[in-house]
Design a protein around this motif. Structure first.
Motif, PDB file in Angstrom:
ATOM      1  N   TRP A   1       0.834  -1.208   0.000  1.00  0.00           N
ATOM      2  CA  TRP A   1       0.000   0.000   0.000  1.00  0.00           C
ATOM      3  C   TRP A   1       0.866   1.254   0.000  1.00  0.00           C
ATOM      4  CZ3 TRP A   1      -4.142   1.973  -1.561  1.00  0.00           C
ATOM      5  CH2 TRP A   1      -4.806   3.035  -0.940  1.00  0.00           C
ATOM      6  N   PHE A   2       1.969   1.242   0.750  1.00  0.00           N
ATOM      7  CA  PHE A   2       2.862   2.399   0.759  1.00  0.00           C
ATOM      8  C   PHE A   2       3.501   2.617  -0.614  1.00  0.00           C
ATOM      9  CE2 PHE A   2       3.826   1.542   5.527  1.00  0.00           C
ATOM     10  CZ  PHE A   2       2.584   2.071   5.877  1.00  0.00           C
ATOM     11  N   GLN A   3       3.559   1.570  -1.426  1.00  0.00           N
ATOM     12  CA  GLN A   3       4.126   1.685  -2.770  1.00  0.00           C
ATOM     13  C   GLN A   3       3.092   2.087  -3.817  1.00  0.00           C
ATOM     14  OE1 GLN A   3       5.779  -2.269  -3.068  1.00  0.00           O
ATOM     15  NE2 GLN A   3       7.713  -1.693  -2.081  1.00  0.00           N
ATOM     16  N   ASN A   4       1.836   2.224  -3.394  1.00  0.00           N
ATOM     17  CA  ASN A   4       0.747   2.595  -4.299  1.00  0.00           C
ATOM     18  C   ASN A   4       0.704   4.113  -4.435  1.00  0.00           C
ATOM     19  OD1 ASN A   4      -1.854   3.270  -5.368  1.00  0.00           O
ATOM     20  ND2 ASN A   4      -2.634   1.289  -4.724  1.00  0.00           N
ATOM     21  N   PRO A   5       0.780   4.662  -5.645  1.00  0.00           N
ATOM     22  CA  PRO A   5       0.790   6.125  -5.803  1.00  0.00           C
ATOM     23  C   PRO A   5      -0.451   6.821  -5.240  1.00  0.00           C
ATOM     24  CG  PRO A   5       1.532   5.073  -7.814  1.00  0.00           C
ATOM     25  CD  PRO A   5       1.025   3.968  -6.921  1.00  0.00           C
ATOM     26  N   ASP A   6      -1.558   6.101  -5.115  1.00  0.00           N
ATOM     27  CA  ASP A   6      -2.780   6.724  -4.608  1.00  0.00           C
ATOM     28  C   ASP A   6      -2.904   6.679  -3.091  1.00  0.00           C
ATOM     29  OD1 ASP A   6      -3.579   7.293  -7.172  1.00  0.00           O
ATOM     30  OD2 ASP A   6      -4.845   5.516  -7.376  1.00  0.00           O
ATOM     31  N   ALA A   7      -1.984   6.031  -2.413  1.00  0.00           N
ATOM     32  CA  ALA A   7      -2.141   5.840  -0.975  1.00  0.00           C
ATOM     33  C   ALA A   7      -2.054   7.146  -0.199  1.00  0.00           C
ATOM     34  CB  ALA A   7      -1.078   4.862  -0.462  1.00  0.00           C
ATOM     35  N   GLN A   8      -1.070   7.968  -0.522  1.00  0.00           N
ATOM     36  CA  GLN A   8      -0.834   9.226   0.189  1.00  0.00           C
ATOM     37  C   GLN A   8      -0.532   9.001   1.671  1.00  0.00           C
ATOM     38  OE1 GLN A   8      -0.933  12.606  -1.569  1.00  0.00           O
ATOM     39  NE2 GLN A   8      -0.350  10.876  -2.860  1.00  0.00           N
ATOM     40  N   VAL A   9      -0.020   7.829   2.009  1.00  0.00           N
ATOM     41  CA  VAL A   9       0.399   7.517   3.377  1.00  0.00           C
ATOM     42  C   VAL A   9       1.666   6.666   3.306  1.00  0.00           C
ATOM     43  CG1 VAL A   9      -1.898   7.622   4.425  1.00  0.00           C
ATOM     44  CG2 VAL A   9      -1.053   5.450   3.489  1.00  0.00           C
ATOM     45  N   SER A  10       2.391   6.651   4.416  1.00  0.00           N
ATOM     46  CA  SER A  10       3.587   5.811   4.532  1.00  0.00           C
ATOM     47  C   SER A  10       3.995   5.788   5.993  1.00  0.00           C
ATOM     48  CB  SER A  10       4.735   6.357   3.668  1.00  0.00           C
ATOM     49  OG  SER A  10       5.081   7.678   4.085  1.00  0.00           O
TER      50      SER A  10
END
Length: 454
Positions: free
Chosen positions: A254-263
Motif C-alpha cells: 500500500w505504501f508503494q501505491n501512488p494513490d495511498a498518500q500515506v507511509s
C-alpha cells in the motif's frame, strides 16, 4: 509462520443458556422451506474450494494470513480491503470488483457476508490460476499456487508479492487452529511445503540497507516517492506506534501505491518481528499528521480489535527498534516521547488501541524487563478453556503463552498479577458468550490433577 507456541491450560466456570425456538406452522398446501445453508466458516471454505477447484487449505491460509479469519464486521482495512479474505478495492488491487464480476454477488454482499467473501476470493484465486497456466493437475498441488497467492496479495510489487506468498506458505507449513466467531474451530494440518515460486524465485523479499542503513537489520522496500516528503522540517523527538489495520506485506504494498498518500518509516511483522523500512529516517513519512515533521512512524501488523497479532516477537523486535531510535536521536524513553497514533494532536485514529500492552512494551524499550521479576507474557486468542469442575471436559482451544508462569484462579476483569507484573489477560481472550469467569494458567497442555479449582 514460525510460531514457537508454549501451551497453557485453563480451568473455567461455564454458564449455559437454553435457546427457545418458536415459529408458526406453514399452511398445508405450502411447499416445505428449503434447508438453511450451513453457516459455518469451515463449510464455507470447503464449499468455495470445491466450486472453484482451489485447494481448501490454501484458501484458509490466505484468509488466516490476511485477517486471522476475522471479517471485522465489514469495516475496511487501511488499503480498503474487506472481509475474512480481504477483498480489496483500490487503484492497484481490485479483487473486490473482480469477485463481484466472477460470482454475480454484489459488492455490498462481498463486503459483509462471510460466505460470499470466501466464495469471491476463491473465484479470484481460480481466475489468477488460469491466467498463470495452472492445469487440473497443478491445481491439486498446493505448492504450485505460490505465484497465484503472490498476485492475489500484492500484484504491483514482486518484493511485496514474495513477502505475501512466503507468509501464506509459512501458515501452511505451521498449520492453523483458529477459534472464530461462534466458537467454531477452523484447522489446517501442518505440512511440508516446497513452494514453486516461478517468476518470484529470483526476487528478494527486500534488500538490506546494511551497516550504512538507518536500522541495519531491516529490509528495504521503499514507499512510492509521492507518499512522503523528502527531508525534515524539524528534529526527531518522538516515536509514534501504529497498528496497520491490515497485513505486513499488504501494508508495504500500500505504501508503494501512488494513490495511498500515506507511509511509515518502519513496519513490524507479527509472526517473527521481521522489520521492513519504507522511508528513510531523514525523510518525512506521512503517518501521523501534525507529528510527521518530528517523529518516526513504526507500524505493527494486525488489527486494533485483535490482540492476538501483538506477539512477543513483535513486541521485542519493535522495542529493540525503538531503543535504537531513542539512543540515536537522544529521545527520552518515556510515554511523553513514545506515543500511540491516537495520542498525537489532530489525529482521529484509535491505534494502537487499549489492547496494546504499553507497560510491557515500555519495559522492553527501557531494557529493564529482566529487573525485579520475569516479564509478564502477552496472550493470544487460541485459548484452552475447560469447564469446571469436570477435569476431563473437552478442551475448547489452546493459547500460546508463557514458558514458566503459573497463575492461580484470577477473577474476570481484574488484572492478572505475576511476580510484580500485571496484565489485563482477560482482554486477550476471545468472547465465548462471557462464560469464562475465572482462570488457572499453567505451562502444560494437559489438565493438572490437584490444581486449585476456580
Amino acid at each position: 509462520m514460525r510460531l514457537r507456541r508454549a501451551r497453557t491450560a485453563l480451568c473455567a466456570l461455564a454458564v449455559t443458556a437454553a435457546l427457545a425456538l418458536t415459529g408458526h406452522a406453514a399452511p398445508a398446501a405450502a411447499a416445505p422451506p428449503p434447508p438453511a445453508p450451513d453457516a459455518s466458516l469451515g463449510a464455507a471454505f470447503a464449499r468455495a474450494a470445491a466450486v472453484h477447484d482451489v485447494p481448501r487449505d490454501l484458501l484458509v491460509a490466505v484468509g488466516y494470513g490476511e485477517t486471522r479469519l476475522d471479517g471485522h464486521a465489514g469495516l475496511p482495512s487501511q488499503d480498503n480491503g474487506y472481509g475474512v479474505m480481504h477483498l480489496v478495492s483500490n487503484s492497484e488491487r481490485r479483487t473486490l470488483e473482480r469477485a463481484a464480476r466472477l460470482t454475480g454477488a454484489s459488492v455490498a454482499e462481498l463486503r459483509r457476508d462471510t460466505g460470499a467473501n470466501i466464495d469471491g476470493a476463491a473465484a479470484v484465486l481460480r481466475a489468477l490460476a488460469d491466467e498463470a497456466g495452472l492445469d487440473a493437475a497443478d491445481r491439486d498441488r498446493v505448492d504450485a499456487w505460490y505465484p497465484v497467492a503472490a498476485r492475489y496479495g500484492a500484484p504491483g510489487s514482486k518484493t511485496a508479492g514474495r513477502l505475501y506468498a512466503d507468509a501464506v506458505y509459512d501458515v501452511l507449513g505451521e498449520g492453523v487452529r483458529a477459534r472464530v466467531a461462534g466458537g467454531e474451530q477452523v484447522t489446517v494440518a501442518p505440512r511440508e511445503v516446497r513452494p514453486r515460486r516461478g517468476p518470484y524465485a529470483r526476487t528478494r523479499p527486500g534488500a538490506s540497507l546494511g551497516q550504512a542503513g538507518d536500522y541495519p537489520s531491516a529490509l528495504w522496500n521503499p514507499a512510492y516517492s509521492g507518499n512522503y516528503a523528502a527531508g525534515r522540517g524539524s528534529a526527531i523527538t518522538t516515536v509514534v506506534v501504529h497498528v496497520t489495520q491490515g497485513s505486513y506485506a499488504g501494508s508495504i504494498s500500500w505504501f508503494q501505491n501512488p494513490d495511498a498518500q500515506v507511509s511509515a518509516h518502519y513496519v513490524v511483522r507479527s509472526s517473527d518481528g521481521q522489520i521492513t523500512q519504507s522511508v528513510r529516517e531523514s525523510d518525512t513519512a506521512w503517518h501521523a499528521r501534525s507529528a510527521n515533521p518530528y517523529s518516526v512512524g513504526v507500524e505493527h501488523e494486525g488489527y486494533v480489535s485483535d490482540p492476538a497479532w501483538f506477539t512477543d516477537a513483535m513486541y521485542r523486535s519493535s522495542a529493540a527498534l525503538t531503543r535504537h531510535l531513542t539512543a540515536k536521536y537522544g529521545i527520552p524513553r518515556d510515554r511523553a516521547h513514545i506515543v500511540g497514533h491516537n495520542e498525537v494532536p489532530g489525529n482521529d485514529h484509535t491505534d494502537p488501541g487499549p489492547r496494546w500492552d504499553w507497560a510491557y512494551y515500555m519495559s522492553l524499550v527501557r531494557g529493564d524487563d529482566g529487573a525485579g521479576g520475569t516479564p509478564f507474557p502477552t496472550w493470544g486468542t487460541d485459548v484452552s478453556v475447560r469447564q469446571q469442575p469436570s477435569q476431563d471436559s473437552a478442551r475448547v482451544a489452546t493459547l500460546p503463552g508463557p514458558t514458566s508462569v503459573r497463575v492461580a484462579c484470577q477473577v474476570r476483569g481484574a488484572p492478572v498479577e505475576y511476580d510484580g507484573y500485571s496484565n489485563d489477560a482477560w482482554s486477550y481472550l476471545p468472547d465465548y458468550g462471557g462464560y469464562v469467569s475465572n482462570l488457572f494458567i499453567d505451562v502444560t497442555d494437559a489438565w493438572l490433577p490437584g490444581v486449585p479449582t476456580c
